[in-house]
Enzyme design. Structure first.
Site, PDB file in Angstrom:
ATOM      1  N   LEU A 208       0.848  -1.189   0.000  1.00 34.44           N
ATOM      2  CA  LEU A 208       0.000   0.000   0.000  1.00 34.44           C
ATOM      3  C   LEU A 208       0.884   1.240   0.000  1.00 34.44           C
ATOM      4  O   LEU A 208       1.808   1.333   0.800  1.00 34.44           O
ATOM      5  CB  LEU A 208      -0.908   0.031   1.240  1.00 34.44           C
ATOM      6  N   HIS A 209       0.598   2.161  -0.909  1.00 34.02           N
ATOM      7  CA  HIS A 209       1.385   3.399  -0.911  1.00 34.02           C
ATOM      8  C   HIS A 209       0.631   4.608  -1.459  1.00 34.02           C
ATOM      9  O   HIS A 209       1.068   5.738  -1.291  1.00 34.02           O
ATOM     10  CB  HIS A 209       2.681   3.219  -1.709  1.00 34.02           C
ATOM     11  N   ARG A 210      -0.515   4.392  -2.113  1.00 32.55           N
ATOM     12  CA  ARG A 210      -1.185   5.513  -2.770  1.00 32.55           C
ATOM     13  C   ARG A 210      -1.838   6.444  -1.745  1.00 32.55           C
ATOM     14  O   ARG A 210      -2.382   6.003  -0.736  1.00 32.55           O
ATOM     15  CB  ARG A 210      -2.227   5.008  -3.761  1.00 32.55           C
ATOM     16  N   ARG A 243       7.178   5.844   2.012  1.00 31.40           N
ATOM     17  CA  ARG A 243       6.100   6.809   2.234  1.00 31.40           C
ATOM     18  C   ARG A 243       5.128   6.307   3.300  1.00 31.40           C
ATOM     19  O   ARG A 243       4.719   7.039   4.201  1.00 31.40           O
ATOM     20  CB  ARG A 243       5.365   7.041   0.907  1.00 31.40           C
ATOM     21  N   ASP A 282      -2.312  -1.684  -4.000  1.00 32.64           N
ATOM     22  CA  ASP A 282      -2.858  -0.548  -4.744  1.00 32.64           C
ATOM     23  C   ASP A 282      -1.908  -0.158  -5.864  1.00 32.64           C
ATOM     24  O   ASP A 282      -1.970   0.932  -6.407  1.00 32.64           O
ATOM     25  CB  ASP A 282      -3.171   0.639  -3.820  1.00 32.64           C
TER      26      ASP A 282
END
Length: 363
Positions: A208-210, A243, A282
Site C-alpha cells: 500500500l502506498h497511494r 512513504r 494498490d
C-alpha cells in the site's frame, strides 16, 4: 541510431531492462544502434533503485541527474533543468521514456522543446482519475509523443480517440512481463521465508502506498484492521514503502500475523508473490505480474489504468472502502476466485519488438 533511455523510479527499471537487452543484441548483430542510460534519480533509496540495477543486469547509468526529493513541482523542475543541460551538450536521435512517473513527463517535455523525437513505452493507458499524478503524467507525455508503444488494444483505442494515427501506434506487449518471464527461474527466497516459517499458498502479500489509502491515518488503520480480521490465520507480509512507513509509525495497528518488512529486491519480492495465497495491493504493476503468475489479486483502488488485469487476469478492483475487503476474502477462501488468463503479446518478446520497430522507422 542513438537513443537516450530514461529511468527514474522503481517500475522504470523493470521496463527498460528488456529494451537495453534488445539494443545490445542488435548492436552485436551489426545494426547501427546504441543507447545512453539516463537515471534521473527520482527514487534514491537503494532498495527502491540500486537493487534493481544489480538484479536485473542493468548497467550503471551513463548519467545520473540526482534529482530526487522535493514536491512534484520541485522534482519535475529539477529533472527538466538537469536533463536540458545534458541535451544541450549532446543530443540523441530519440528519447525513449517508459511508464508514467514524473521523470517520464519531464524528460519528454525537454526533448520535444529541443526538437528530439520521443517514444513512449506503455503509452495510452488511462485510469480516468485526474487526482492521480501518474494520470497527468500519462496525458501530458502522450500529447507530445511521436511513437507510441502499447501494452493492449485498449490502450490503442484510447490513443485513437485523441487523434493519434495508426502509423504511430505500435502494439508490442508489456516489457514488464519480459522482465518477469526472464527472471522467473531466478527468484530468490527472502530471509523472512525461513524466519517466519512461510509455506506456499499459506500467506498474504500486501503493498500500500497511494495517497487515497495511506494519507488518512484513520482510513489506513481501518483498511489494515479489515485485512487482519478477514485473512483467517494466514501471515500477512507487508513490505513497507518509505512513504507508508512514516505514516504507520504510531498508528497503533498490531497483530502477531502482520509482518512489516523492509522493501524487498525484485527477485525476492516476486518469490513471495508467486507463492502467495493472494496479494492485496494498490499498485498497477503488481496486478500485471499477478495476472501472469496466476495469483489472486485484490486492488484497493476505485479505478485502474490496467483493466485487462480484471477482464482477462486474476485481479479484482475492490475500491477504497474497507468494507469491501471481507466479501473478497470470503470469495478467496471459498475457492471461488477466478483463474484468469494472460493478455495478448504478454509473451516475453516486447523489448525485441520495440527495437525492431524503431530500426524500421529509422531506415
Amino acid at each position: 541510431m542513438n537513443i537516450d533511455i530514461i529511468a527514474g523510479a522503481r517500475p522504470n527499471f523493470m521496463k527498460i531492462a528488456p529494451i537495453i537487452s534488445a539494443i545490445k543484441e542488435k548492436s552485436e548483430a551489426g545494426f547501427n544502434i546504441s543507447y545512453r542510460l539516463i537515471h534521473t534519480g527520482q527514487h534514491y533509496d537503494k532498495k527502491m533503485s540500486g537493487d534493481f540495477f544489480e538484479q536485473l543486469g542493468i548497467p550503471e547509468p551513463n548519467i545520473n541527474l540526482e534529482a530526487g526529493g522535493g514536491t512534484q513541482a520541485e522534482q519535475t523542475a529539477a529533472i527538466m533543468v538537469r536533463y536540458e543541460k545534458v541535451l544541450m551538450e549532446s543530443k540523441p536521435d530519440l528519447v525513449l521514456v517508459v511508464g508514467d512517473v514524473t521523470s517520464t513527463m519531464a524528460c519528454a517535455i525537454v526533448a520535444q522543446k529541443l526538437h528530439v523525437k520521443v517514444a513512449h513505452v506503455e503509452a495510452g493507458i488511462r485510469s480516468g482519475d485526474w487526482t492521480m499524478p501518474e494520470e497527468i503524467n500519462r496525458m501530458v507525455t502522450d500529447s507530445i509523443t511521436n511513437y507510441f508503444f502499447t501494452t493492449t488494444e485498449i490502450a490503442n483505442d484510447s490513443l485513437r480517440k485523441t487523434g493519434v494515427t495508426d502509423d504511430r501506434i505500435f502494439f508490442v506487449g508489456n516489457t514488464m512481463i519480459d522482465t518477469l518471464l526472464k527472471n522467473r527461474t531466478k527468484f530468490i527466497k527472502p530471509s523472512i521465508w525461513d524466519e517466519l516459517g512461510l509455506q506456499a499458498g499459506s500467506y498474504i502479500v500486501m503493498t500500500l502506498h497511494r495517497p487515497a489509502n495511506v494519507d488518512e491515518e484513520g482510513k489506513l488503520k481501518e483498511l489494515l484492521q479489515e485485512i487482519i480480521d478477514n485473512s483467517e490465520n494466514l501471515p500477512l507480509i507487508f513490505p513497507v514503502h518509505p512513504r507508508t512507513a512514516k505514516i504507520l509509525q504510531g498508528l497503533g495497528v498490531s497483530s502477531e500475523r502482520l509482518h512489516m518488512v523492509e522493501p524487498l529486491g525484485y527477485l525476492e519480492f516476486n518469490y513471495l508473490v508467486e507463492k502467495a495465497k493472494a496479494v492485496v495491493t494498490d499498485s498497477g504493476g503488481i496486478t500485471e505480474e499477478t495476472t501472469v503468475m496466476g495469483v489472486p489479486c485484490m486492488t484497493l483502488r476505485d479505478n485502474t489504468e490496467r483493466p485487462e488485469t480484471i477482464t482477462i487476469g486474476t485481479n479484482e478492483l475492490l475500491g477504497t472502502n474497507p468494507k469491501a475487503i471481507k466479501p473478497a476474502f470470503g470469495k478467496l477462501f471459498k475457492g471461488e476466485w477466478k483463474k484468469g488468463g494472460i493478455p495478448e503479446l504478454w509473451d516475453g518478446k516486447t523489448g525485441e519488438r520495440i527495437i525492431n520497430a524503431l530500426l524500421k522507422l529509422e531506415s
